[in-house]
Design a protein around this motif. Structure first.
Motif, PDB file in Angstrom:
ATOM      1  N   ASP A  29       0.844  -1.202   0.000  1.00 46.09           N
ATOM      2  CA  ASP A  29       0.000   0.000   0.000  1.00 46.09           C
ATOM      3  C   ASP A  29       0.871   1.240   0.000  1.00 46.09           C
ATOM      4  O   ASP A  29       1.695   1.428   0.880  1.00 46.09           O
ATOM      5  CB  ASP A  29      -0.881   0.034   1.256  1.00 46.09           C
ATOM      6  N   HIS A  30       0.724   2.071  -1.005  1.00 45.69           N
ATOM      7  CA  HIS A  30       1.330   3.395  -0.992  1.00 45.69           C
ATOM      8  C   HIS A  30       0.597   4.202  -2.047  1.00 45.69           C
ATOM      9  O   HIS A  30       0.300   3.680  -3.119  1.00 45.69           O
ATOM     10  CB  HIS A  30       2.827   3.329  -1.317  1.00 45.69           C
ATOM     11  N   TRP A  31       0.346   5.470  -1.732  1.00 47.83           N
ATOM     12  CA  TRP A  31      -0.465   6.244  -2.684  1.00 47.83           C
ATOM     13  C   TRP A  31       0.192   6.299  -4.055  1.00 47.83           C
ATOM     14  O   TRP A  31      -0.488   6.323  -5.080  1.00 47.83           O
ATOM     15  CB  TRP A  31      -0.713   7.657  -2.157  1.00 47.83           C
ATOM     16  N   SER A  32       1.537   6.327  -4.093  1.00 52.05           N
ATOM     17  CA  SER A  32       2.194   6.515  -5.390  1.00 52.05           C
ATOM     18  C   SER A  32       2.063   5.283  -6.273  1.00 52.05           C
ATOM     19  O   SER A  32       2.330   5.353  -7.473  1.00 52.05           O
ATOM     20  CB  SER A  32       3.665   6.865  -5.187  1.00 52.05           C
ATOM     21  N   MET A  34      -0.650   4.058  -7.072  1.00 53.36           N
ATOM     22  CA  MET A  34      -1.912   4.181  -7.818  1.00 53.36           C
ATOM     23  C   MET A  34      -1.732   4.908  -9.144  1.00 53.36           C
ATOM     24  O   MET A  34      -2.636   4.917  -9.973  1.00 53.36           O
ATOM     25  CB  MET A  34      -2.942   4.962  -7.001  1.00 53.36           C
ATOM     26  N   HIS A 116       3.759   8.356 -13.327  1.00 54.52           N
ATOM     27  CA  HIS A 116       4.067   6.985 -12.896  1.00 54.52           C
ATOM     28  C   HIS A 116       5.532   6.665 -13.188  1.00 54.52           C
ATOM     29  O   HIS A 116       6.248   6.097 -12.357  1.00 54.52           O
ATOM     30  CB  HIS A 116       3.133   6.034 -13.646  1.00 54.52           C
ATOM     31  N   ARG A 119       7.753   8.317 -10.752  1.00 50.06           N
ATOM     32  CA  ARG A 119       7.752   7.584  -9.476  1.00 50.06           C
ATOM     33  C   ARG A 119       8.699   6.386  -9.572  1.00 50.06           C
ATOM     34  O   ARG A 119       9.549   6.169  -8.699  1.00 50.06           O
ATOM     35  CB  ARG A 119       6.320   7.107  -9.159  1.00 50.06           C
ATOM     36  N   LYS A 253     -10.400  -1.788  -3.475  1.00 50.65           N
ATOM     37  CA  LYS A 253      -9.799  -0.456  -3.588  1.00 50.65           C
ATOM     38  C   LYS A 253      -9.590  -0.075  -5.049  1.00 50.65           C
ATOM     39  O   LYS A 253      -9.874   1.053  -5.461  1.00 50.65           O
ATOM     40  CB  LYS A 253      -8.464  -0.432  -2.831  1.00 50.65           C
ATOM     41  N   THR A 254      -9.089  -1.022  -5.820  1.00 51.84           N
ATOM     42  CA  THR A 254      -8.768  -0.680  -7.208  1.00 51.84           C
ATOM     43  C   THR A 254     -10.032  -0.526  -8.043  1.00 51.84           C
ATOM     44  O   THR A 254     -10.092   0.308  -8.941  1.00 51.84           O
ATOM     45  CB  THR A 254      -7.783  -1.705  -7.810  1.00 51.84           C
ATOM     46  N   PHE A 257     -11.253   2.791  -7.321  1.00 53.49           N
ATOM     47  CA  PHE A 257     -10.391   3.759  -7.976  1.00 53.49           C
ATOM     48  C   PHE A 257     -10.685   3.850  -9.469  1.00 53.49           C
ATOM     49  O   PHE A 257     -10.664   4.932 -10.061  1.00 53.49           O
ATOM     50  CB  PHE A 257      -8.937   3.354  -7.743  1.00 53.49           C
TER      51      PHE A 257
ATOM     52  N   LYS B  83     -10.764   0.098   1.775  1.00 50.65           N
ATOM     53  CA  LYS B  83      -9.659   0.676   2.544  1.00 50.65           C
ATOM     54  C   LYS B  83      -9.927   0.618   4.046  1.00 50.65           C
ATOM     55  O   LYS B  83      -9.012   0.367   4.827  1.00 50.65           O
ATOM     56  CB  LYS B  83      -9.415   2.119   2.102  1.00 50.65           C
TER      57      LYS B  83
END
Lengths: 494, 313
Positions: A29-32, A34, A116, A119, A253-254, A257, B83
């Protein structure tokens, strides 16, 4: 029922073990992480809206008289491509929404790929064993830019037609084979025999998307095979991966998203007008519009063309249009070759041949970070140079001054950026607490005039201790703990 | 299910219902649950709204708003569910080395080099012939793919349809009279019969009102003044940089500006580029007036028009 179906499938395909492992697959899990997902989901939107558009768009340069509902164009001679694009915008229900969503999705697709990629670059995720996936990703970026340009050209409006004219001249600038390439592709001297629109169309809707779909499958396949990288942290090593399981957490989550990305694209499509071709009018090779700019991802090439000095070289009975060839062919060629080669180049420079599954903090690799920031600054400044005329008007300064300023800063700023970034990284390395919130400190003044400082408790959440990770429990003891006797283990699909 | 081997259950992890890893991430799950429910309900209503909007009108803002609310509501609800309400973990998975064992690698190399090597080395002629044939096929297969695409450039880039005595006409095919343009006026012209043709596009500018018999407009460079007539001058409208139409005429400064990359050409000095990336002056079309007072060309362009290319001497 589900259990029965799974058994039915497993009887025939034997997928229970692999399937279960796949459901247990861990995504850190890390915001980057995504950012790539934005690219993936905007590509899905591109495919869906693109199919809709092909149902109405006519890839033909044939001249027709426009008879649609857009009054200012009625009776004008326009190409079928232009007429059908106007038609699908105004005379097809939801057509305008779909067309603008397609255009916005393309801009977001390329933008999210760029971010992306940044990153992946700055955290060193491209290192062994992931060099191949980096190469696949850069290929998709290259094809995406090319396809964006082709799609932008299809409506045959005045602005995009000017872009095609420029592309023709760029092809002509290639030494020895240039005019042959241009003549073969366009079917003759510009604007050719009208074949270019159907050719661009088939490349745009079939050839490049098919290659991108293949590369995308490879990109995701390699990701699954090699497992995702992760930032260092509690319980995280080079030999494991810590995060959420594929099912159900990551999937939820995805999926969420994906819907939110799509929502953003459609909201932009409805409220932020993009490429209003009916205002530009149909393309005629002798007409031009003022202050024309390409889509953002082509801006760096346009900017490079603008600030290049007029260095045409004539010699040995030939013309070398270096003022076009250097900025529009050689420059992007060098940039993309550098992108492709970077993982191998860096491994050679650092003599680092080890596997890397833990990501770097950018500050810990000051040279790489400085190099990346420097290239980014170069590209960004060249991109800004594509609006020299707009800047000159806006700031009310002579165009000459703007141009000369850009010629200087595209050389000076990247060099400066390198050293400044390097120094910032070094400074940050020496400051452990950087990026962490300090404890609040209350300063009080006593009646005697004495200052006192009192340290307060940390912010809630700052001291959050992650618990030790465990393997995904395939089976859950559904019997409530107070009743558990050890014999009540039941298997459930979860 | 109980007939399966019991050690499977033993080998795979089992968790108790109160294991901290299985607890939701949120401190107050019921609050997040309420938000997610609300979000999904709003999303559902958004989709219904889109259906109704589409049915009664196709107003693009309403379509986007309803669809956006629908997608965002649904997505936000699902994401919040994932989440905050699903097991917080963290969970761990072991990585395994990507490479095979040394023995497997040896076996792979041997399969390629030894087994393949024996067969290929013994039949060098066959191997060579196959390479030759396949290579030739690759080359000839490209012939139709490439050569059939379009004509060879030939002399096409060197010539235009402007000839001696070509009549200047507007886009609509109307011939241009000497009296047609005021001083400062511009008009895009073509040779008669080629209206709208890209390489022939020419920009006609009236720089001065010069009576017949008076000395011609003093156009620099020297020797070009008799290419003007009655204060008219004509240049190729194709920019020598990238072929954009040089469509902006600034009357005060007597400059032509290309809107694409801001090359600036000096109209009273043979259209030499004064600024920007354009490398060459715009080719000039020599003009004359015929007996009826219509403008005609004395000759075609004396050089290729438009951007540079390899074959240009």
């Amino acid at each position: 029922m589900i259990d029965k179906s799974l058994r039915w499938v497993d009887d025939r395909l034997g997928v229970a073990k692999g399937g279960r492992t796949f459901l247990d697959k861990i995504f850190p899990d890390h915001w980057s992480f995504m950012l790539g997902e934005i690219a993936l989901y905007s590509f899905v939107v591109l495919l869906a809206t693109g199919v809709f558009l092909t149902l109405y768009y006519v890839p033909s340069a044939k001249e027709v008289i426009y008879h649609g509902s857009y009054l200012p164009l009625r009776g004008q001679r326009v190409s079928e491509a232009y007429a059908s694009t106007i038609g699908l915008s105004f005379d097809v229900k939801s057509g305008l929404l779909m067309r603008q969503a397609h255009h916005w999705a393309a801009d977001i697709f390329l933008g999210s790929i760029a971010v992306h990629m940044a990153r992946v670059f700055f955290t060193g995720a491209f290192r062994k064993p992931r060099e191949l996936n980096w190469v696949v990703g850069v290929s998709m970026l290259l094809l995406g830019i090319l396809n964006g340009f082709l799609g932008y050209s299809l409506p045959d409006d005045l602005v995009s037609g000017t872009g095609i004219r420029i592309a023709y001249s760029i092809l002509e600038s290639i030494p020895i084979v240039g005019s042959y390439i241009a003549f073969f592709l366009f079917g003759g001297n510009y604007p050719g025999n009208g074949i270019i629109i159907p050719r661009f169309f088939i490349i745009h809707v079939l050839i490049i998307p098919a290659i991108i779909v293949g590369l995308l499958a490879a990109h995701l396949g390699l990701l699954v095979k090699q497992k995702h990288t992760q930032f260092p942290g509690k319980g995280r090593t080079e030999h494991n991966v810590v995060g959420s399981p594929m099912f159900p957490t990551f999937m939820a989550k995805t999926t969420g998203f994906m819907f939110m990305t799509t929502a953003t694209i459609f909201l932009l499509a409805g409220f932020a007008q993009i490429n209003p071709i009916w205002q530009f009018g149909p393309y005629q090779p002798y007409q031009i519009s003022y202050a024309v700019q390409p889509d953002w991802y082509m801006g760096w090439l346009d900017g490079a063309l603008r600030i290049m000095p007029s260095w045409e070289f004539v010699g040995w009975g030939h013309t070398w249009p270096l003022e076009v060839f250097l900025p529009a062919v050689l420059f992007p060629g060098i940039v993309f070759n550098l992108f492709f080669a970077w993982p191998f180049l860096e491994a050679k420079l650092t003599k680092d041949r080890a596997y890397h599954n833990l990501l770097d903090r950018p500050r810990d690799r000051p040279k790489r970070t400085a190099a990346g920031a420097s290239v980014f600054m170069l590209l960004f400044m060249v991109f800004c140079a594509s609006s020299t005329d707009v800047l000159a008007n806006f700031f009310n300064v002579p165009l000459q001054s703007v141009l000369i300023t850009f010629r200087i800063i595209v050389i000076v700023l990247p060099i400066l950026t390198f050293f400044v970034t390097y120094q910032i990284c070094k400074e940050l390395q020496g400051y452990e607490a950087a990026g962490k919130r300090k404890h609040p400190v209350v300063v009080t003044l006593t009646p005697e005039g004495e200052y006192r400082t009192t340290e307060m408790a940390p912010h809630p959440g700052d001291g959050h201790e992650e618990i030790e990770p465990i393997p995904v429990p395939t089976f859950i003891n559904l019997v409530p703990p107070e009743l558990a006797t050890g014999s009540g283990v039941r298997r459930v699909m979860r | 299910m109980s007939d399966e081997s019991p050690q499977l259950t033993g080998a795979l992890p089992v968790a108790a219902l109160d294991d901290p890893h299985l607890q939701p991430y949120a401190a107050h799950p019921e609050r997040v649950n309420a938000v997610a429910v609300l979000s999904m309900v709003v999303g559902f209503l958004g989709f219904i709204g889109f259906g109704i909007t589409f049915w009664i009108s196709d107003q693009v803002q309403w379509e986007a708003a309803t669809l956006g609310v629908g997608l965002f509501g649904l997505g936000f609800g699902v994401a919040a569910w994932g989440k905050y309400l699903m097991p917080q973990g963290p969970f761990v998975e072991e990585r395994h080395d990507f490479h095979s064992t040394e023995a497997e690698r040896d076996a792979m190399s041997a399969a390629v080099l030894e087994r393949g090597g024996i067969v290929v080395k013994r039949r060098k002629v066959l191997g060579g012939l196959f390479a030759l044939g396949a290579g030739t096929f690759g080359v000839v297969a490209a012939f139709p793919l490439i050569r059939s695409l379009g004509p060879k450039p030939g002399r096409a880039l060197f010539t235009t349809n402007w000839k001696k005595d070509s009549l200047l006409v507007s886009l609509e095919g109307r011939p241009v009279k000497v009296s047609d343009l005021d001083v400062g006026g511009v008009l895009t012209v073509f040779p008669k019969g080629f209206e709208g043709s890209s390489p022939d596009q020419t920009i006609l500018i009236r720089l001065a009102d010069i009576a017949p018999g008076e000395p011609p407009f003093p156009l620099a460079p020297p020797g070009r003044s008799d290419w003007t007539v009655r204060g008219y001058v004509a240049y190729s409208k194709m920019c020598t940089h990238l072929g954009c139409p040089v469509g902006l005429y600034q009357e005060q400064t007597q400059q032509l500006v290309c809107p694409c990359h801001q090359s600036i050409f000096n109209v009273v000095a043979g259209a030499i580029p004064e600024f920007g990336p354009a490398p060459r002056p715009l080719p000039q079309l020599p003009l004359k007036v015929d007996a009826q007072g219509f403008l005609r060309s004395q000759a075609g362009y004396d050089q290729p028009v438009g951007p540079g290319f390899w074959e240009r001497p």
